[in-house]
Design an enzyme around this catalytic site. Structure first.
Site, PDB file in Angstrom:
ATOM      1  N   HIS A  37       0.853  -1.192   0.000  1.00 20.19           N
ATOM      2  CA  HIS A  37       0.000   0.000   0.000  1.00 20.19           C
ATOM      3  C   HIS A  37       0.894   1.248   0.000  1.00 20.19           C
ATOM      4  O   HIS A  37       2.137   1.131  -0.054  1.00 20.19           O
ATOM      5  CB  HIS A  37      -0.949  -0.022   1.205  1.00 20.19           C
ATOM      6  N   HIS A  40       4.020   1.327   2.205  1.00 18.26           N
ATOM      7  CA  HIS A  40       5.216   0.669   1.656  1.00 18.26           C
ATOM      8  C   HIS A  40       5.867   1.550   0.586  1.00 18.26           C
ATOM      9  O   HIS A  40       7.087   1.649   0.491  1.00 18.26           O
ATOM     10  CB  HIS A  40       4.845  -0.671   1.009  1.00 18.26           C
ATOM     11  N   GLY A 174       8.406   1.189   8.554  1.00 20.28           N
ATOM     12  CA  GLY A 174       7.353   2.144   8.904  1.00 20.28           C
ATOM     13  C   GLY A 174       7.212   2.243  10.417  1.00 20.28           C
ATOM     14  O   GLY A 174       7.334   1.242  11.128  1.00 20.28           O
ATOM     15  N   MET A 211      -2.379   3.095   7.422  1.00 19.22           N
ATOM     16  CA  MET A 211      -2.339   2.108   6.324  1.00 19.22           C
ATOM     17  C   MET A 211      -1.693   0.816   6.803  1.00 19.22           C
ATOM     18  O   MET A 211      -0.678   0.835   7.499  1.00 19.22           O
ATOM     19  CB  MET A 211      -1.563   2.672   5.145  1.00 19.22           C
ATOM     20  N   SER A 212      -2.319  -0.287   6.432  1.00 16.30           N
ATOM     21  CA  SER A 212      -1.835  -1.612   6.816  1.00 16.30           C
ATOM     22  C   SER A 212      -2.385  -2.623   5.827  1.00 16.30           C
ATOM     23  O   SER A 212      -3.526  -2.479   5.358  1.00 16.30           O
ATOM     24  CB  SER A 212      -2.352  -1.946   8.223  1.00 16.30           C
TER      25      SER A 212
END
Ligand code: PAF
Length: 309
Positions: A37, A40, A174, A211-212
């Protein structure tokens, strides 16, 4: 947009990296478990800015999952991932089938006494089993390790293996996985690994959800409910900065907001952002509020850090 070279074998990945180094190029490395996503992609972008060549890895590491976790259903999207990495200017992608010596034909690994997946379990009587692990003592305790005691041993072991294979100059992680970032930093320092560890800011959806890859496993209702995490964290930070709240108050405030929003709290902790030790008094401290909570079967993590006035 050139496609990245894809390597499945350790020996080929290492040969590529060594060739780059012979040419005097620096290598930036982005380790991932795929289903990429924007979070990354921000790591790939940073790696491109700071290094000559970017290598990513896609490998769902079985040893960081316990038997009752989501290894089997972790989302996968190989073709789409490769397209995104090509677009982002990634030069090579390491996609091994397995990084552990396995017993028999088992591909997922078997379970050890502590519930973690040990591929080719030594205790299953295989003399050729993987039995070497890397662990970081104190930083690996508390927070995520409370409910996932196997997790950091699996992460440190696979990241060490990946560093030995890719031989990067810098590796990008991250800060959503804040404890993971700190643990890897410490491992690299303590074991004199020649890698610069870079922690990059959390990337969020427009509505605030961190985001994950696991967000894809949320039902529509749980996706909506899960917004209570980022809201609770933002409010807690504002509260702490404006009114000098104490740690216990912030912890209760965030936990109550997530429970009221429909989440099952795994933990909410207010800790020192360096040592990850629990804090009571906040003034003047660099504070991290870290959260893990379940929405349905999906476990999400998030955090905020700030300097308390
Ligand atoms: O953060 C992840 O995606 C994983 O824990 C990592 C660092 C790729 C190791 O498997």
């Amino acid at each position: 947009m050139a496609s990245p070279q894809v390597f499945k074998e350790v020996v080929d990945m290492r040969a590529f990296s060594r060739e780059q180094r012979r040419e005097g190029k620096t290598i930036g490395f982005v380790p991932t478990m795929g289903y990429l996503h924007e979070g990354h992609m921000s790591l790939v972008q940073a790696a491109r800015q700071q290094c000559d060549v970017v290598v990513a890895s896609i490998y769902i590491n079985p040893t960081q999952f316990s038997k009752n976790e989501d290894f089997g259903v972790y989302p996968r999207s190989e073709a789409e991932d490769l397209r995104k990495l090509a677009e982002a200017g990634c030069a090579a992608v390491f996609m091994p089938a397995s990084l552990y010596h396995q017993s028999g034909s088992s591909s997922g690994g078997s379970s050890s006494a502590d519930g973690s997946m040990v591929v080719g379990a030594a205790e299953a009587g295989d003399p050729d089993a993987h039995e070497t692990w890397v662990s970081v003592d104190h930083l690996s305790q508390g927070l995520c390790a409370k409910s996932r005691p196997h997790f950091f041993k699996g992460v440190c072991t696979v990241v060490t293996k990946l560093f030995h294979i890719v031989e990067p100059d810098a590796a990008f992680f991250g800060r959503k996985d804040y404890q993971q970032w700190r643990v890897i930093e410490r491992m690299v320092r303590d074991l004199d690994m020649a890698v610069r560890v870079v922690g990059m800011p959390i990337q969020r959806e427009a509505d605030g959800l961190a985001m994950s890859s696991r967000n894809a496993m949320l039902s529509t209702e749980d996706r909506q409910r899960s917004l209570c995490i980022s809201r609770a964290l933002t409010e807690a930070r504002e509260h702490a900065v404006a009114q000098a709240a104490d740690a216990a108050t912030l912890q209760q405030q965030v936990a109550a907001a997530i429970a009221a929003g429909g989440g099952r709290v795994d933990y909410v902790e207010v800790v020192d952002a360096q040592s990850l030790q629990p804090l009571q008094e906040l003034p003047g401290r660099q504070v991290l509020i870290a959260v893990a909570a379940f929405f349905g079967k999906v476990r999400l993590i998030d955090n905020v850090d700030f300097e308390a006035p």
